[in-house]
Design a protein around this motif. Structure first.
Motif, mmCIF file in Angstrom:
data_model
loop_
_atom_site.group_PDB
_atom_site.id
_atom_site.type_symbol
_atom_site.label_atom_id
_atom_site.label_comp_id
_atom_site.label_asym_id
_atom_site.label_seq_id
_atom_site.Cartn_x
_atom_site.Cartn_y
_atom_site.Cartn_z
ATOM 1 N N VAL A 110 -46.465 41.678 -82.190
ATOM 2 C CA VAL A 110 -45.465 40.749 -81.406
ATOM 3 C C VAL A 110 -44.610 39.967 -82.530
ATOM 4 C CG1 VAL A 110 -46.905 40.548 -79.431
ATOM 5 C CG2 VAL A 110 -47.351 39.106 -81.229
ATOM 6 N N ALA A 111 -43.682 39.714 -82.304
ATOM 7 C CA ALA A 111 -42.551 39.068 -83.135
ATOM 8 C C ALA A 111 -42.008 37.681 -82.281
ATOM 9 C CB ALA A 111 -41.677 39.839 -83.654
ATOM 10 N N GLY A 112 -41.271 36.835 -82.846
ATOM 11 C CA GLY A 112 -40.575 35.667 -82.454
ATOM 12 C C GLY A 112 -41.410 34.657 -82.149
ATOM 13 N N VAL A 160 -43.346 38.628 -88.644
ATOM 14 C CA VAL A 160 -42.833 37.358 -89.004
ATOM 15 C C VAL A 160 -41.560 37.587 -89.597
ATOM 16 C CG1 VAL A 160 -43.359 35.100 -90.104
ATOM 17 C CG2 VAL A 160 -45.186 36.589 -88.760
ATOM 18 N N ALA A 161 -40.488 36.795 -89.473
ATOM 19 C CA ALA A 161 -39.224 36.717 -90.367
ATOM 20 C C ALA A 161 -38.964 35.662 -90.915
ATOM 21 C CB ALA A 161 -38.180 37.515 -89.456
ATOM 22 N N THR A 162 -38.565 34.333 -89.955
ATOM 23 C CA THR A 162 -38.037 33.142 -90.383
ATOM 24 C C THR A 162 -39.003 32.607 -91.572
ATOM 25 O OG1 THR A 162 -36.863 32.799 -88.367
ATOM 26 C CG2 THR A 162 -37.063 30.987 -89.577
ATOM 27 N N ALA A 218 -29.106 29.028 -101.643
ATOM 28 C CA ALA A 218 -28.068 28.267 -100.635
ATOM 29 C C ALA A 218 -28.649 28.375 -99.297
ATOM 30 C CB ALA A 218 -26.661 28.635 -100.779
ATOM 31 N N TYR A 219 -28.920 29.813 -98.984
ATOM 32 C CA TYR A 219 -29.107 30.255 -97.461
ATOM 33 C C TYR A 219 -30.680 29.280 -97.170
ATOM 34 C CZ TYR A 219 -29.883 33.328 -93.701
ATOM 35 O OH TYR A 219 -30.018 34.148 -92.440
ATOM 36 N N LYS A 220 -31.743 29.701 -98.315
ATOM 37 C CA LYS A 220 -32.743 28.917 -97.971
ATOM 38 C C LYS A 220 -33.058 27.574 -97.983
ATOM 39 C CE LYS A 220 -34.766 32.472 -100.969
ATOM 40 N NZ LYS A 220 -35.459 32.967 -102.284
ATOM 41 N N GLY A 279 -40.657 41.093 -90.845
ATOM 42 C CA GLY A 279 -39.503 41.578 -90.132
ATOM 43 C C GLY A 279 -38.403 42.049 -90.913
ATOM 44 N N GLY A 280 -37.932 43.024 -90.675
ATOM 45 C CA GLY A 280 -36.479 43.207 -91.489
ATOM 46 C C GLY A 280 -35.251 42.231 -91.196
ATOM 47 N N MET A 281 -34.633 41.957 -92.306
ATOM 48 C CA MET A 281 -33.767 40.640 -92.089
ATOM 49 C C MET A 281 -32.364 41.286 -92.788
ATOM 50 S SD MET A 281 -35.738 37.467 -92.250
ATOM 51 C CE MET A 281 -37.014 37.813 -93.480
HETATM 52 C C1 LIG Z 1 -31.984 36.249 -90.943
HETATM 53 C C2 LIG Z 1 -32.409 37.220 -90.077
HETATM 54 C C3 LIG Z 1 -32.149 38.423 -90.008
HETATM 55 C C4 LIG Z 1 -32.584 39.369 -89.163
HETATM 56 N N1 LIG Z 1 -32.128 40.668 -89.057
HETATM 57 C C5 LIG Z 1 -32.891 41.682 -88.400
HETATM 58 C C6 LIG Z 1 -32.202 43.012 -88.515
HETATM 59 O O1 LIG Z 1 -31.411 43.438 -89.381
HETATM 60 N N2 LIG Z 1 -32.899 43.995 -87.823
HETATM 61 C C7 LIG Z 1 -33.903 43.674 -86.931
HETATM 62 O O2 LIG Z 1 -34.303 44.335 -85.880
HETATM 63 N N3 LIG Z 1 -34.304 42.359 -86.703
HETATM 64 C C8 LIG Z 1 -33.688 41.339 -87.362
HETATM 65 N N4 LIG Z 1 -33.986 40.192 -87.224
HETATM 66 C C9 LIG Z 1 -35.314 39.841 -86.516
HETATM 67 C C10 LIG Z 1 -36.590 39.775 -87.106
HETATM 68 O O3 LIG Z 1 -36.940 41.158 -87.936
HETATM 69 C C11 LIG Z 1 -37.809 39.527 -86.310
HETATM 70 O O4 LIG Z 1 -38.236 40.260 -85.624
HETATM 71 C C12 LIG Z 1 -37.712 37.973 -85.843
HETATM 72 O O5 LIG Z 1 -36.713 37.101 -86.343
HETATM 73 C C13 LIG Z 1 -39.192 37.449 -85.548
HETATM 74 O O6 LIG Z 1 -39.132 36.156 -84.957
HETATM 75 P P1 LIG Z 1 -39.300 34.808 -86.360
HETATM 76 O O7 LIG Z 1 -37.920 34.966 -87.252
HETATM 77 O O8 LIG Z 1 -39.228 33.761 -85.264
HETATM 78 O O9 LIG Z 1 -40.455 35.141 -87.117
HETATM 79 C C14 LIG Z 1 -33.484 38.954 -87.885
HETATM 80 C C15 LIG Z 1 -34.075 37.833 -88.117
HETATM 81 C C16 LIG Z 1 -33.352 36.757 -88.876
HETATM 82 C C17 LIG Z 1 -34.109 35.383 -88.978
#
Ligand SMILES: Cc1cc2nc3c(=O)[nH]c(=O)nc-3n(C[C@H](O)[C@H](O)[C@H](O)COP(=O)(O)O)c2cc1C
Length: 360
Positions: free
Chosen positions: A211-213, A234-236, A249-251, A19-21
């Motif tokens: 699916v995400a989250g 998946v992002a976190t 430090a973030y990590k 997932g984009g962060m």
């Molecule tokens: C640090 C962080 C920054 C994020 N930034 C964005 C973002 O810029 N755009 C976006 O669409 N989703 C963003 N997300 C959501 C993630 O892309 C992702 O869909 C979501 O966090 C998935 O759940 P998970 O973190 O439990 O895996 C972000 C999530 C995190 C944790």
């Protein structure tokens, strides 16, 4: 279960999206490493030029210049595997320019949320890159499909569903998140699949759904696949990797935090966000407002004279590792993040989710 997924001629060894962060948490290094393992690595376009020298003088130019370079570097790092995508937030001022620049620079995929990406097809000629909206309800995907079909005769190439356990900005009402009244992810999946059925009949093609989250490991992948998902985002979990572009430090803040440290914050983007309770959060609660120091003209609806705090400043400072001023976004699954590993290790574990079905 076969993990290979082909979407309009673009082959994915494994349907895992990182997932984009934003800001600065998923840039070239993380995206390139995920693609190298066969998934979709996503660069967040949100103020992705924050490391450029002229960022505060000319943020628009710095962002687009950096975006091109980051896409190129990610592609090099991927060794020709997987796909490189960008995540563009509809709420950002530079949305149109960032999407156009990303596709011109060779991005294979554009994923778009934080608002409803109603005019996304207008920005990308059909076939140039895969396009996918992020939605949090069946109603939202119905609206998008209807609009895209009526205006452009286009449909999403795939869909990302983000549930209430996600990190960053959440596509739900703040009071519903705070009171645990949001629909669970797999229920939303069922609604979205129902809505997509009619569209798939018209175009005679399947629209894959990710699916995400709260997706953490192979067991979560298995459950999602059994519920009818085609892949996961998946992002976190990727923040806890060596390759993640955020500071150490973030990590470490995420490694040391527990779910008790997680709060919902109101974001100037107009959505609730999930983040760690750090000194910036505490100060905001006490003072009610933290006056912005700079403005990079990031959010369409922001008025710097009135805004409660500058979301860009807070997120950039987090990416840099400034514990005092940063806002550290996270998903709700933070208790499971207890050490820093490699992207390869995370991907190997997630891939096991497809292996489980092989003997079924
Ligand atoms: C640090 C962080 C920054 C994020 N930034 C964005 C973002 O810029 N755009 C976006 O669409 N989703 C963003 N997300 C959501 C993630 O892309 C992702 O869909 C979501 O966090 C998935 O759940 P998970 O973190 O439990 O895996 C972000 C999530 C995190 C944790």
């Amino acid at each position: 279960m076969n993990s290979i997924l082909e979407i309009h001629g673009r082959k994915l060894q494994v349907p895992i999206i990182q997932g984009g962060m934003g800001v600065g948490v998923s840039l070239e290094r993380l995206a390139g490493a995920v693609a190298k393992e066969g998934g979709i690595g996503c660069i967040s376009t949100a103020d992705c030029g924050y490391r450029e020298e002229d960022f505060y003088k000319n943020p628009e130019e710095a962002n687009l210049r950096a975006l091109r370079q980051e896409i190129q570097k990610a592609k090099e790092l991927s060794d020709g595997n997987g796909l490189i995508g960008v995540n563009a937030m509809v709420a950002t001022q530079q949305y149109d320019d960032a999407v156009r620049t990303a596709v011109d620079a060779g991005a294979d995929v554009v994923i778009s949320g934080a608002g409803i990406p109603m005019h996304l097809p207008e920005l990308i000629p059909a076939g140039k890159a895969l396009i996918a909206p992020i939605v949090s309800s069946g109603r939202c995907i119905r609206l998008i499909c209807k609009n895209w079909w009526n205006r452009y005769k286009r449909t999403p190439d795939f869909v990302v569903i983000e549930g209430p356990e996600a990190g960053g900005h959440l596509g739900f009402k703040e009071e519903d998140v705070l009171n645990n009244r949001c629909q669970p992810l797999l229920q939303i999946l069922s609604d979205v699949k129902q809505e997509l059925k009619q569209v798939e009949e018209i175009i005679q093609q399947k629209i894959p759904v990710f699916v995400a989250g709260g997706i953490w490991d192979n067991k979560d992948v298995e459950e999602a696949l059994q519920a009818g998902a085609d892949g996961v985002q998946v992002a976190t979990r990727f923040i806890g990797t060596e390759e993640c572009d955020a500071s150490d430090a973030y990590k470490q803040i995420l490694v040391n935090a527990s779910s008790e440290d997680v709060r919902i914050i109101h974001s100037p983007v107009g959505m609730p966000g999930r983040a760690i309770y750090t000194p910036m959060f505490e100060r905001l609660e006490k003072l009610g407002r933290i006056r912005p120091k700079h403005c990079s003209r990031c959010i369409k609806t922001c008025n710097p004279g009135e805004v409660m705090y500058c979301i860009t400043h807070a997120l950039i400072e987090a990416a840099r590792g400034n514990v005092n001023e940063g806002l550290f976004f996270t998903g709700s699954n933070i208790d499971k993040l207890d050490r820093i590993v490699t992207v390869k290790e995370v991907m190997e574990n997630l891939k096991l989710g497809w292996k489980a079905g092989e003997h079924a």
